[in-house]
Design an enzyme around this catalytic site. Structure first.
Site, PDB file in Angstrom:
ATOM      1  N   HIS A 191      78.140  39.442 -13.347  1.00 10.22           N
ATOM      2  CA  HIS A 191      78.341  40.171 -12.196  1.00 10.22           C
ATOM      3  C   HIS A 191      77.700  39.765 -10.910  1.00 10.22           C
ATOM      4  CE1 HIS A 191      80.923  42.428 -14.802  1.00 10.22           C
ATOM      5  NE2 HIS A 191      80.342  43.691 -14.947  1.00 10.22           N
TER       6      HIS A 191
ATOM      7  N   CYS B 117      76.964  48.074 -16.064  1.00 11.39           N
ATOM      8  CA  CYS B 117      76.685  46.848 -15.906  1.00 11.39           C
ATOM      9  C   CYS B 117      76.538  46.389 -14.473  1.00 11.39           C
ATOM     10  CB  CYS B 117      77.376  45.964 -16.614  1.00 11.39           C
ATOM     11  SG  CYS B 117      79.336  46.448 -16.266  1.00 11.39           S
TER      12      CYS B 117
END
Length: 361
Positions: free
Chosen positions: A251, A158
């Protein structure tokens, strides 16, 4: 009878499994026909097995509530109910490898969210807009496994989704050194603030194994198929730090980059604006209309404001400017459990379906 492919979700009770179920609700290509998890959940309804561990801020899909969970270890039984499976299990890496290969050898393709097979030489690790050509290695993988339709395909970590899409259209300028710091949400650890109160008002400057993944996986994404395996790119040189921050989802990456042939800021912005892949051209159900969105505002992108861009599948960028030590610096943002996890796997499956790798049994 539905013309949709039958799909199973292995690891259905975890956070990523929960995301899969929400993304597959009324999907135009796929219909969930099996939920699988550990032996302790087998035989229970999904709602009972999950109990108070539903971790998303959207409701559990009604279609899943009363489905009976099957033991994921019962490969033949699960395979009889599915044309292919998504896999997001919480097990040791060698156990995951064995389980996914068992499904593939049972002629049930596996589209995996797990990291276990990301560096298996003939397993494609794909961001669909970037390196879909790596699907071709599936033909070699099938020969190794002795299968006709079974295979394993994975999505990358990710953390790299927040910056690899931004660097990829700039490869023509031959980046030489890249320094990245990622600021990663707690959902990347499968946690909520209720489960992890220690993260409130806190930052942890270490995520086990994350920096190695963040430095090596981009080179695999940018690699090429040679003699039936994927050979990683040798450059650019990438150095990363990965930090856990008190954010639910999203993120963010701070990127510093040098080039052999330095582009202008205007060239970089144009490359980002024009960059798209097969998911956009084919208008796949979970493809963002625009792959990369650049924000001119100095305080964007922000996790709480921009992570849901195009249903959480868009990549956003901002603060592109020249640097005193590097050629340029910028920030990128991606939704880690949508684009970076279940959503990325679903988009992979959609493209695999369109390319003819996923078919009805």
């Amino acid at each position: 009878m539905s013309n949709k492919l039958r799909v199973g979700v292995i690891g259905a009770t975890g956070m990523v499994g929960q995301r899969f179920l929400t993304l597959l609700d009324n999907h135009p290509y796929f219909e969930v026909t099996c939920l699988a998890a550990s032996a302790r959940s087998a035989g229970k309804t999904y709602k009972t097995a999950v109990g108070d561990r539903w971790k998303l801020d959207i409701p559990m899909p009604e279609y899943a509530e009363n489905m009976i969970i099957t033991d994921a270890a019962e490969v033949e039984r699960v395979s009889s109910l599915c044309d292919f499976v998504f896999c997001a299990v919480d097990m040791k890496k060698d156990e995951i490898k064995a389980l996914e290969e068992a499904y593939a050898k049972a002629e049930t393709p596996v589209v995996s969210n797990n990291s276990a097979h990301r560096h298996t030489p003939d397993v494609p690790m794909v961001i669909p807009e970037i390196n879909d050509a790596h699907y071709e290695v599936i033909n070699y993988q099938r020969k190794r496994l002795g299968t006709k339709r079974g295979f394993i395909a994975v999505k990358p970590n990710c953390s790299i989704q927040s910056y690899v899409p931004l660097i990829t259209p700039l490869l023509k300028y031959e980046p030489t050194e890249i320094a990245v710091t990622t600021y990663q949400a707690i959902s990347g650890a499968g946690k909520t603030f209720k489960q992890w109160p220690e993260m409130i008002d806190n930052i942890i400057p270490y995520i086990g194994g994350e920096e190695e993944k963040s430095e090596l996986e981009p080179l695999r994404i940018w690699g090429k198929i040679e003699n039936g395996i994927i050979v990683d790119s040798k450059k650019p040189l990438i150095s990363t730090q990965c930090i856990r921050v008190p954010v639910t989802n999203g993120h963010l990456a701070c990127v510093f980059i040098n080039f052999k042939y330095k582009p202008s800021k205007e060239q970089i912005l144009k490359e980002w604006e024009d960059f798209k892949g097969k998911p956009q051209l084919l208008k796949l159900p979970h493809a963002p209309e625009r792959f990369i969105t650049y924000f001119e505002e100095d305080n964007r992108p922000q996790a709480s404001v921009d992570r849901e861009l195009y249903g959480g599948m868009g990549i956003s960028a901002g603060r592109l400017r020249e640097d005193s030590m590097f050629d340029f610096k910028f920030v990128g943002l991606s939704h880690n459990t949508l684009r970076g996890a279940a959503g990325g796997s679903v988009l992979n499956a959609e493209l695999l379906y369109k390319e003819g790798y996923l078919t009805a049994k």
